[in-house]
Design a protein around this motif. Sequence first.
Motif, PDB file in Angstrom:
ATOM      1  N   VAL A  79       0.714  -1.294   0.073  1.00  0.00           N
ATOM      2  CA  VAL A  79      -0.163  -0.055   0.102  1.00  0.00           C
ATOM      3  C   VAL A  79       0.759   1.194   0.007  1.00  0.00           C
ATOM      4  CG1 VAL A  79      -2.005   1.394   1.059  1.00  0.00           C
ATOM      5  CG2 VAL A  79      -1.803  -1.293   1.122  1.00  0.00           C
ATOM      6  N   ALA A  80       1.601   1.578   1.118  1.00  0.00           N
ATOM      7  CA  ALA A  80       2.599   2.727   1.123  1.00  0.00           C
ATOM      8  C   ALA A  80       3.417   2.809  -0.046  1.00  0.00           C
ATOM      9  CB  ALA A  80       3.394   2.712   2.439  1.00  0.00           C
ATOM     10  N   PRO A  81       4.142   1.964  -0.818  1.00  0.00           N
ATOM     11  CA  PRO A  81       4.913   2.141  -1.906  1.00  0.00           C
ATOM     12  C   PRO A  81       4.000   2.876  -3.049  1.00  0.00           C
ATOM     13  CG  PRO A  81       5.430  -0.025  -0.991  1.00  0.00           C
ATOM     14  CD  PRO A  81       4.313   0.434  -0.302  1.00  0.00           C
ATOM     15  N   VAL A  82       2.948   2.289  -3.265  1.00  0.00           N
ATOM     16  CA  VAL A  82       2.168   2.892  -4.270  1.00  0.00           C
ATOM     17  C   VAL A  82       1.665   4.274  -4.027  1.00  0.00           C
ATOM     18  CG1 VAL A  82      -0.306   2.553  -5.569  1.00  0.00           C
ATOM     19  CG2 VAL A  82       1.199   0.499  -4.863  1.00  0.00           C
ATOM     20  N   LEU A  83       1.330   4.739  -2.770  1.00  0.00           N
ATOM     21  CA  LEU A  83       0.864   5.821  -2.521  1.00  0.00           C
ATOM     22  C   LEU A  83       2.046   6.850  -2.557  1.00  0.00           C
ATOM     23  CD1 LEU A  83      -1.981   5.172   0.047  1.00  0.00           C
ATOM     24  CD2 LEU A  83      -2.234   5.773  -2.199  1.00  0.00           C
ATOM     25  N   THR A  84       3.130   6.334  -2.106  1.00  0.00           N
ATOM     26  CA  THR A  84       4.022   7.459  -2.040  1.00  0.00           C
ATOM     27  C   THR A  84       4.709   7.661  -3.461  1.00  0.00           C
ATOM     28  OG1 THR A  84       5.732   5.394  -1.668  1.00  0.00           O
ATOM     29  CG2 THR A  84       4.982   6.643   0.316  1.00  0.00           C
ATOM     30  N   GLU A  85       4.544   6.738  -4.477  1.00  0.00           N
ATOM     31  CA  GLU A  85       4.902   6.924  -5.965  1.00  0.00           C
ATOM     32  C   GLU A  85       3.943   7.969  -6.367  1.00  0.00           C
ATOM     33  OE1 GLU A  85       7.454   6.241  -7.900  1.00  0.00           O
ATOM     34  OE2 GLU A  85       8.410   5.198  -6.291  1.00  0.00           O
ATOM     35  N   LEU A  94       0.937  13.900   1.506  1.00  0.00           N
ATOM     36  CA  LEU A  94       0.580  12.700   1.838  1.00  0.00           C
ATOM     37  C   LEU A  94       0.611  12.826   3.320  1.00  0.00           C
ATOM     38  CD1 LEU A  94      -0.242   9.525   1.524  1.00  0.00           C
ATOM     39  CD2 LEU A  94       2.092   9.018   1.172  1.00  0.00           C
ATOM     40  N   ARG A  95      -0.564  12.426   3.968  1.00  0.00           N
ATOM     41  CA  ARG A  95      -0.730  12.330   5.355  1.00  0.00           C
ATOM     42  C   ARG A  95      -1.065  10.854   5.840  1.00  0.00           C
ATOM     43  NH1 ARG A  95       1.652  16.365   4.658  1.00  0.00           N
ATOM     44  NH2 ARG A  95       0.864  18.684   4.803  1.00  0.00           N
ATOM     45  N   LEU A  96      -0.207  10.549   6.840  1.00  0.00           N
ATOM     46  CA  LEU A  96      -0.652   9.244   7.465  1.00  0.00           C
ATOM     47  C   LEU A  96      -0.981   9.184   8.778  1.00  0.00           C
ATOM     48  CD1 LEU A  96       1.763   8.856   5.137  1.00  0.00           C
ATOM     49  CD2 LEU A  96       2.238   6.611   6.238  1.00  0.00           C
ATOM     50  N   GLU A  97      -2.054   8.443   9.231  1.00  0.00           N
ATOM     51  CA  GLU A  97      -2.672   8.541  10.718  1.00  0.00           C
ATOM     52  C   GLU A  97      -3.068  10.169  10.705  1.00  0.00           C
ATOM     53  OE1 GLU A  97      -3.636   5.857  12.249  1.00  0.00           O
ATOM     54  OE2 GLU A  97      -2.832   4.569  10.703  1.00  0.00           O
ATOM     55  N   TYR A  98      -3.840  10.495   9.822  1.00  0.00           N
ATOM     56  CA  TYR A  98      -4.255  12.071   9.831  1.00  0.00           C
ATOM     57  C   TYR A  98      -5.397  12.137  10.968  1.00  0.00           C
ATOM     58  CZ  TYR A  98      -5.292  16.816   8.539  1.00  0.00           C
ATOM     59  OH  TYR A  98      -5.635  18.059   8.682  1.00  0.00           O
ATOM     60  N   PRO A  99      -5.246  13.007  12.170  1.00  0.00           N
ATOM     61  CA  PRO A  99      -6.467  12.863  12.979  1.00  0.00           C
ATOM     62  C   PRO A  99      -7.365  13.859  12.587  1.00  0.00           C
ATOM     63  CG  PRO A  99      -4.567  14.399  13.800  1.00  0.00           C
ATOM     64  CD  PRO A  99      -4.200  13.605  12.382  1.00  0.00           C
ATOM     65  N   LEU A 100      -8.803  13.645  12.821  1.00  0.00           N
ATOM     66  CA  LEU A 100      -9.740  14.365  12.371  1.00  0.00           C
ATOM     67  C   LEU A 100     -10.873  14.227  13.504  1.00  0.00           C
ATOM     68  CD1 LEU A 100     -11.169  15.972  10.253  1.00  0.00           C
ATOM     69  CD2 LEU A 100     -12.026  13.955   9.279  1.00  0.00           C
ATOM     70  N   ASP A 111      -6.155   6.685   7.460  1.00  0.00           N
ATOM     71  CA  ASP A 111      -4.941   5.882   7.241  1.00  0.00           C
ATOM     72  C   ASP A 111      -4.190   6.711   6.412  1.00  0.00           C
ATOM     73  OD1 ASP A 111      -6.014   3.742   8.850  1.00  0.00           O
ATOM     74  OD2 ASP A 111      -6.721   2.401   7.094  1.00  0.00           O
ATOM     75  N   TYR A 112      -4.673   7.177   5.225  1.00  0.00           N
ATOM     76  CA  TYR A 112      -3.891   8.065   4.145  1.00  0.00           C
ATOM     77  C   TYR A 112      -4.658   9.089   3.816  1.00  0.00           C
ATOM     78  CZ  TYR A 112      -0.974   3.792   4.051  1.00  0.00           C
ATOM     79  OH  TYR A 112      -0.267   2.281   4.205  1.00  0.00           O
ATOM     80  N   LEU A 113      -4.167  10.510   3.512  1.00  0.00           N
ATOM     81  CA  LEU A 113      -4.823  11.225   3.026  1.00  0.00           C
ATOM     82  C   LEU A 113      -4.149  12.041   2.080  1.00  0.00           C
ATOM     83  CD1 LEU A 113      -7.681  13.053   3.017  1.00  0.00           C
ATOM     84  CD2 LEU A 113      -6.167  14.480   4.962  1.00  0.00           C
ATOM     85  N   ILE A 119      -9.344  15.886  -3.057  1.00  0.00           N
ATOM     86  CA  ILE A 119      -8.797  15.285  -1.896  1.00  0.00           C
ATOM     87  C   ILE A 119      -9.211  13.592  -2.001  1.00  0.00           C
ATOM     88  CG2 ILE A 119      -9.386  14.749   0.519  1.00  0.00           C
ATOM     89  CD1 ILE A 119     -10.094  17.748   0.712  1.00  0.00           C
ATOM     90  N   LEU A 120      -8.194  12.810  -1.846  1.00  0.00           N
ATOM     91  CA  LEU A 120      -8.114  11.410  -1.729  1.00  0.00           C
ATOM     92  C   LEU A 120      -7.936  10.709  -0.611  1.00  0.00           C
ATOM     93  CD1 LEU A 120      -8.151   8.852  -3.402  1.00  0.00           C
ATOM     94  CD2 LEU A 120      -5.845   8.888  -3.969  1.00  0.00           C
ATOM     95  N   LEU A 121      -8.805   9.915  -0.031  1.00  0.00           N
ATOM     96  CA  LEU A 121      -8.845   9.222   1.061  1.00  0.00           C
ATOM     97  C   LEU A 121      -8.604   7.660   0.823  1.00  0.00           C
ATOM     98  CD1 LEU A 121      -9.205   9.031   4.356  1.00  0.00           C
ATOM     99  CD2 LEU A 121     -11.611   8.630   3.892  1.00  0.00           C
ATOM    100  N   VAL A 122      -7.425   6.941   1.556  1.00  0.00           N
ATOM    101  CA  VAL A 122      -7.235   5.625   1.359  1.00  0.00           C
ATOM    102  C   VAL A 122      -7.376   4.989   2.631  1.00  0.00           C
ATOM    103  CG1 VAL A 122      -5.734   3.927   0.537  1.00  0.00           C
ATOM    104  CG2 VAL A 122      -5.855   6.129  -0.675  1.00  0.00           C
ATOM    105  N   VAL A 123      -8.096   3.928   2.925  1.00  0.00           N
ATOM    106  CA  VAL A 123      -8.414   2.971   4.007  1.00  0.00           C
ATOM    107  C   VAL A 123      -7.955   1.748   3.813  1.00  0.00           C
ATOM    108  CG1 VAL A 123     -10.317   2.143   5.557  1.00  0.00           C
ATOM    109  CG2 VAL A 123     -10.328   4.534   4.763  1.00  0.00           C
TER     110      VAL A 123
END
Length: 205
Positions: A79-85, A94-100, A111-113, A119-123
Motif C-alpha cells: 500500500v505505502a509504496p504505491v501511494l508514495t509513488e 501525503l498524510r498518514l494516520e491523520y487525526p480528524l 489511514d492515508y490522505l 482530496i483522496l482518502l485511502v483506508v
Amino acid sequence: MLNISILKEDESYTFPSYFEMPYEPDEILAQFGYRLEIGEWTWPVAPAPPQTPVLKDRIRQLLPLVSLTSETARRELLVAPVLTEVALHCRVPLRLEYPLMVNNWLKGSLDYLLRGKNILLVVEAKKDDLTRAFVQMAVEMIALAQVEQQAQIYGAVTMGSIWQFGQILAHQQMIKQDLTLYRVPEELETIAGILTAMVSNPSPS
C-alpha cells in the motif's frame, strides 16, 4: 431500511466503530442522510507514475518471499509504496494516520490522505473485509466533506492485493461504490493511473 436510530445521541463513535457495526452499509450511511449507490462507475485515469513498472516488478519478486498474513506487511510492501509513488509524481502532500475530529459521531485517524486538486482518502481493509472497510471509508468521507467543505472527495479501500474505489458527492448526499475490484500486481498501472488522476485532475464543474 431501518426506521430506528442506530447511533445514540449520548454515545461516542470513532471511525473504526462503523467497521464493527452489524448493520447494513446503506442503513449506517442513512444515519448521516446519505444514500449508497453501487455500480460499475467510471473513474478518471492518467498515466501511471514512471516508476510504477519498476515497483510492479519488485512486488512480483517479493510476493513469493514475504508472508502477507499481517496487515503491517501488506501496508509496508503493497500500500505505502504505491501511494508514495503517486504523491511524489503528483507533488501532493501525503498524510498518514491523520487525526480528524468533527463531533462525537465523526472522529478518529485517517489511514492515508492526499490533497491535490481533489482530496483522496485511502483506508486499509482490516480483517480482509472490503465491505465493512468501505463503510468506514464512507463515514470518513462524510466527515472530511464537512471539514473541507468539498463537494466531492475520492476514496479507496485496499487489502494491498485488491483495491476498490468510491466517491462522495456531498451536494447530492450520495456515496458511490464501484463494483470493480482491481488487483495487484496485475493491474498496478491501472490502479496507480486512477489514483494519479484522482488527485491531479481538476474537479468537474
